[in-house]
Design an enzyme around this catalytic site. Structure first.
Site, PDB file in Angstrom:
ATOM      1  N   MET A  71       0.842  -1.198   0.000  1.00  7.75           N
ATOM      2  CA  MET A  71       0.000   0.000   0.000  1.00  7.75           C
ATOM      3  C   MET A  71       0.880   1.251   0.000  1.00  7.75           C
ATOM      4  O   MET A  71       0.440   2.330   0.401  1.00  7.75           O
ATOM      5  CB  MET A  71      -0.931  -0.001   1.208  1.00  7.75           C
ATOM      6  CG  MET A  71      -1.927  -1.165   1.155  1.00  7.75           C
ATOM      7  SD  MET A  71      -3.458  -0.828   2.008  1.00  7.75           S
ATOM      8  CE  MET A  71      -2.888  -0.576   3.669  1.00  7.75           C
ATOM      9  N   GLY A  72       2.123   1.102  -0.428  1.00  7.37           N
ATOM     10  CA  GLY A  72       3.017   2.258  -0.473  1.00  7.37           C
ATOM     11  C   GLY A  72       3.514   2.628   0.909  1.00  7.37           C
ATOM     12  O   GLY A  72       3.509   1.811   1.824  1.00  7.37           O
ATOM     13  N   HIS A  75       8.973   1.084   3.359  1.00  7.37           N
ATOM     14  CA  HIS A  75      10.059   1.077   4.338  1.00  7.37           C
ATOM     15  C   HIS A  75      10.882  -0.184   4.091  1.00  7.37           C
ATOM     16  O   HIS A  75      10.601  -0.932   3.132  1.00  7.37           O
ATOM     17  CB  HIS A  75       9.502   1.146   5.772  1.00  7.37           C
ATOM     18  CG  HIS A  75       8.443   0.123   6.060  1.00  7.37           C
ATOM     19  ND1 HIS A  75       8.707  -1.216   6.139  1.00  7.37           N
ATOM     20  CD2 HIS A  75       7.103   0.250   6.261  1.00  7.37           C
ATOM     21  CE1 HIS A  75       7.598  -1.877   6.405  1.00  7.37           C
ATOM     22  NE2 HIS A  75       6.590  -1.014   6.473  1.00  7.37           N
ATOM     23  N   HIS A  78       9.169  -3.568   3.288  1.00  5.72           N
ATOM     24  CA  HIS A  78       8.744  -3.769   1.900  1.00  5.72           C
ATOM     25  C   HIS A  78       9.950  -4.089   1.016  1.00  5.72           C
ATOM     26  O   HIS A  78       9.901  -4.992   0.185  1.00  5.72           O
ATOM     27  CB  HIS A  78       8.091  -2.495   1.355  1.00  5.72           C
ATOM     28  CG  HIS A  78       6.853  -2.062   2.079  1.00  5.72           C
ATOM     29  ND1 HIS A  78       6.794  -0.925   2.840  1.00  5.72           N
ATOM     30  CD2 HIS A  78       5.612  -2.604   2.151  1.00  5.72           C
ATOM     31  CE1 HIS A  78       5.583  -0.779   3.343  1.00  5.72           C
ATOM     32  NE2 HIS A  78       4.841  -1.786   2.949  1.00  5.72           N
ATOM     33  N   GLN A 102     -10.332  -2.658   2.542  1.00  4.54           N
ATOM     34  CA  GLN A 102      -9.798  -3.309   3.745  1.00  4.54           C
ATOM     35  C   GLN A 102      -9.789  -2.371   4.949  1.00  4.54           C
ATOM     36  O   GLN A 102      -9.372  -2.770   6.029  1.00  4.54           O
ATOM     37  CB  GLN A 102      -8.424  -3.910   3.486  1.00  4.54           C
ATOM     38  CG  GLN A 102      -7.321  -2.899   3.272  1.00  4.54           C
ATOM     39  CD  GLN A 102      -6.054  -3.572   2.756  1.00  4.54           C
ATOM     40  OE1 GLN A 102      -6.016  -4.080   1.643  1.00  4.54           O
ATOM     41  NE2 GLN A 102      -5.011  -3.594   3.567  1.00  4.54           N
ATOM     42  N   GLN A 213      -2.497 -12.380   7.647  1.00  2.34           N
ATOM     43  CA  GLN A 213      -2.649 -12.140   6.207  1.00  2.34           C
ATOM     44  C   GLN A 213      -2.004 -13.277   5.410  1.00  2.34           C
ATOM     45  O   GLN A 213      -2.549 -13.735   4.413  1.00  2.34           O
ATOM     46  CB  GLN A 213      -1.994 -10.803   5.872  1.00  2.34           C
ATOM     47  CG  GLN A 213      -1.978 -10.432   4.428  1.00  2.34           C
ATOM     48  CD  GLN A 213      -1.608  -8.969   4.258  1.00  2.34           C
ATOM     49  OE1 GLN A 213      -2.465  -8.101   4.343  1.00  2.34           O
ATOM     50  NE2 GLN A 213      -0.348  -8.685   4.045  1.00  2.34           N
ATOM     51  N   SER A 246       4.170   0.969   8.043  1.00  3.89           N
ATOM     52  CA  SER A 246       3.867   2.285   7.462  1.00  3.89           C
ATOM     53  C   SER A 246       3.122   3.145   8.468  1.00  3.89           C
ATOM     54  O   SER A 246       3.188   4.367   8.418  1.00  3.89           O
ATOM     55  CB  SER A 246       3.003   2.128   6.212  1.00  3.89           C
ATOM     56  OG  SER A 246       3.648   1.289   5.285  1.00  3.89           O
TER      57      SER A 246
HETATM   58  P1  AMP Z   1       1.451  -2.948   3.479  1.00  2.00           P
HETATM   59  O1  AMP Z   1       1.990  -1.902   2.574  1.00  2.00           O
HETATM   60  O2  AMP Z   1       1.423  -2.570   4.911  1.00  2.00           O
HETATM   61  O3  AMP Z   1       0.149  -3.527   2.973  1.00  2.00           O
HETATM   62  O4  AMP Z   1       2.492  -4.148   3.414  1.00  2.00           O
HETATM   63  C1  AMP Z   1       2.871  -4.726   2.185  1.00  2.00           C
HETATM   64  C2  AMP Z   1       3.650  -5.983   2.455  1.00  2.00           C
HETATM   65  O5  AMP Z   1       4.813  -5.670   3.217  1.00  2.00           O
HETATM   66  C3  AMP Z   1       2.844  -7.002   3.269  1.00  2.00           C
HETATM   67  O6  AMP Z   1       3.103  -8.303   2.777  1.00  2.00           O
HETATM   68  C4  AMP Z   1       3.408  -6.820   4.652  1.00  2.00           C
HETATM   69  O7  AMP Z   1       3.302  -7.980   5.442  1.00  2.00           O
HETATM   70  C5  AMP Z   1       4.857  -6.519   4.329  1.00  2.00           C
HETATM   71  N1  AMP Z   1       5.481  -5.849   5.468  1.00  2.00           N
HETATM   72  C6  AMP Z   1       5.021  -4.776   6.149  1.00  2.00           C
HETATM   73  N2  AMP Z   1       5.826  -4.485   7.202  1.00  2.00           N
HETATM   74  C7  AMP Z   1       6.820  -5.407   7.178  1.00  2.00           C
HETATM   75  C8  AMP Z   1       7.966  -5.661   7.994  1.00  2.00           C
HETATM   76  N3  AMP Z   1       8.231  -4.908   9.057  1.00  2.00           N
HETATM   77  N4  AMP Z   1       8.764  -6.689   7.670  1.00  2.00           N
HETATM   78  C9  AMP Z   1       8.491  -7.479   6.594  1.00  2.00           C
HETATM   79  N5  AMP Z   1       7.433  -7.306   5.777  1.00  2.00           N
HETATM   80  C10 AMP Z   1       6.603  -6.278   6.060  1.00  2.00           C
END
Ligand code: AMP
Length: 374
Positions: A71-72, A75, A78, A102, A213, A246
């Site tokens: 979702m951008g 960090h 990602h 969501q 998830q 994020s």
């Molecule tokens: P999001 O942008 O929050 O939807 O996350 C996108 C992907 O990045 C998802 O598969 C998250 O589980 C993964 N993600 C988010 N935070 C972390 C983290 N700290 N370590 C590893 N993967 C992450």
């Protein structure tokens, strides 16, 4: 490797009855689409047909695609998934889309951090790193669709009984996070199904940070016979143990310092397991103790110094069903938790209150996988 190279590679290695004409036609589609952003050396796609044509050219060139949905507000968590995808595929597609379905109606959809320019910059920087690694795959596409593209028929609904074409994965999506966020996994499963159908990736990459998830997506892939492999990357953490997210930008300094309590609590529980403890109560009591102690400590502080929080759950669950377990067996377990950092009390002049000024609550989640015994 450039798109031009992919196409010429496709011309040299025709597969599945591809004709020269089909390739030439897809070349025409690329050149006439508005898919490529001027500002980014990486290709940015906003629409489905150009992305699909590009993806097809990769298939015909016998290349493999790993999809990293995000979702951008990117960090290191990602980026670690993109690195993993580049190590395991010739081409990586990163989707950046804040998926409205969501978010519950009272959640932070409108304020969710949007950092498009820095996201694209980070991916371009990462591409330079990948370029210097022999044998590494490359980031071939950033997919940044609009909501009209992702929800072509009805406006997306976040209502529990909202109408629309949704994917629901029960009962796993109803437990833990799903109990507090009833539309969350319906939205996640729905948008991932769309992305998987659009990209048709060989592999999809998700972070262990959002462990439920991963369970929901694995179940969806299995039950719908989706032709992709689900790969999970480890949780990336800040130095003090806080899982990167994020949403951490909402915390501000005071809540940020206290928020680490969740990872401390889970580590305390995991330490019991490492010592040989296998019962639920024996494993969870130190975690509950850590959060309770921290709560009491915060309660005793004056309003302008404290950061109060509520515990949603501390769970010890079966790795496949996410049902709570009484005893850990050889299949291992998932130790997870969620806390809600409450709005900041008595913000002080000049204080770092975080994005949004500390007005909203911030939900933090974390987990540790207790590995199966082989
Ligand atoms: P999001 O942008 O929050 O939807 O996350 C996108 C992907 O990045 C998802 O598969 C998250 O589980 C993964 N993600 C988010 N935070 C972390 C983290 N700290 N370590 C590893 N993967 C992450």
């Amino acid at each position: 490797m450039s798109l031009a190279f992919s196409i010429s590679a496709a011309l040299r290695t025709p597969r599945r009855g591809i004709t020269y004409f089909a390739i030439a036609r897809s070349r025409q589609l690329f050149s006439t689409s508005k898919a490529v952003a001027d500002t980014s050396p990486l290709q940015v796609f906003h629409g489905v047909p150009p992305l699909r044509s590009f993806r097809r050219s990769l298939l015909f060139a016998n290349r493999t695609v790993g999809l990293v949905p995000t979702m951008g507000a990117l960090h290191d968590g990602h980026l670690s998934l993109v690195r993993q995808a580049a190590a395991e595929n010739t081409d990586v597609f990163v989707s950046i889309y804040v998926n409205p379905t969501q978010f519950g109606i009272n959640e932070d959809l409108t304020t969710y951090p949007k950092t498009w320019e820095s996201d694209v910059r980070m991916l371009n920087e990462l591409q330079k790193e990948l370029d210097s690694k022999p044998g590494s795959g490359k980031i071939s596409a950033i997919f940044a669709p609009s909501t009209n593209v992702m929800y072509p028929t009805l406006p997306p609904s976040s209502e529990i009984n909202g109408k629309g074409s949704f994917v629901t994965i029960t009962p796993v999506a109803e437990l833990l996070e799903g109990a507090s966020r009833p539309v969350f996994f319906r939205g996640v499963a729905t948008v991932c199904m769309k992305l998987f159908n659009i990209v048709e990736p060989e592999r999809v990459y998700f972070g262990q940070k959002d462990v439920q998830q991963t369970v929901v997506i694995k179940r969806m892939v299995k039950d719908f016979y989706i032709n992709t492999e689900v790969r999970i990357g480890p949780t990336r953490r800040e130095e003090d143990g806080l899982a990167m997210s994020s949403r951490n930008v909402y915390l501000g300094a005071r809540r940020r310092k206290v928020g680490v309590v969740l990872s401390r609590a889970l580590r305390a529980a995991a330490a019991q397991y490492a010592k040989g403890e296998r019962s639920r109560s024996g494993i969870l009591w130190p975690a509950n103790d850590v959060v309770n102690q921290e709560m009491l400590k915060q309660d005793d502080l004056p309003a302008e110094q404290r950061a109060r929080f509520e515990v949603d759950y501390i769970s010890l669950a079966d790795p496949d069903t996410l049902e709570e377990v009484e005893e850990i067996d050889e299949r291992g377990a998932i130790l997870s938790g969620a806390i809600k950092m409450l709005p900041l009390e008595a913000p002080q002049e000049g204080e770092d209150t975080g994005l949004g000024g500390g007005h909203g609550p911030v939900r933090l989640i974390d987990n540790i996988i207790i590995k199966p015994v082989s």
